[in-house]
Design a protein around this motif. Sequence first.
Motif: not given
Length: 238
Positions: A166, A170, A187
């Motif tokens: 994640d 970004e 991940r």
Amino acid sequence: METELLFLRDAYLREVDAEVIDVDHDERTLALDRTVFYPTGGGQPHDTGVLADLPVVDVRKEGGLVWHRLGGEAPVPGRGATVHGEVDWDRRHALMRTHSALHVLCGVIWNEWGVPVTGGNMEPLSARMDFEFNPLPEGFKERVDELVAAEIAADRPIEVSFLPRDAALEDADLIRTKVNLIPETVREIRVVDIVGCDKQADGGTHVRSTGEIGGVRIVKTENKGKGNKRLRIEVVDG
């Protein structure tokens, strides 16, 4: 069980003691619990060297396992054996220099023209890389030579880190290098950062700083179709 990829955290490891966790005697291939041998992938060729006193002639990753194909005549070790391996360091270090040189090339072209890379491949001390140019700017080769030489002279540190997926998504620099194309099952994203020059999600091996690359020469530019220009480089001693 998966093979632990020791080179992801330390590309300067040359030797390993590991356990054979699977074997294909017909194919003369071993899967190990840990390895320093880089498997073909991401445009970087596999390492060679010696494992269990036999030559390593190919290294491939299949699922979570890294398979090492052995040459020679002697029988390959069986499952559960402990084996010692050593990478051909001259070849590996040449590939590290070459891979880092390609990242410098990506960085200077993006920073100067905002043009992304579309593909590449390498051998020890030579490589090609494709970019979305149509056409090449006037004085391109001379300007790239100048910019790449400046980055090498600056001896910029090359840092490896690991980011949660994640957080990586970004980062504008990582989105540019298509981190979103990495399968969602991954991940944790490995990031190679040439500080102040280039940042990419990358699984290959690199030198510690740009000064260790040596020198880089663009030996040829090729037109590979509309909006696709190919650069061929050589890495030389600085």
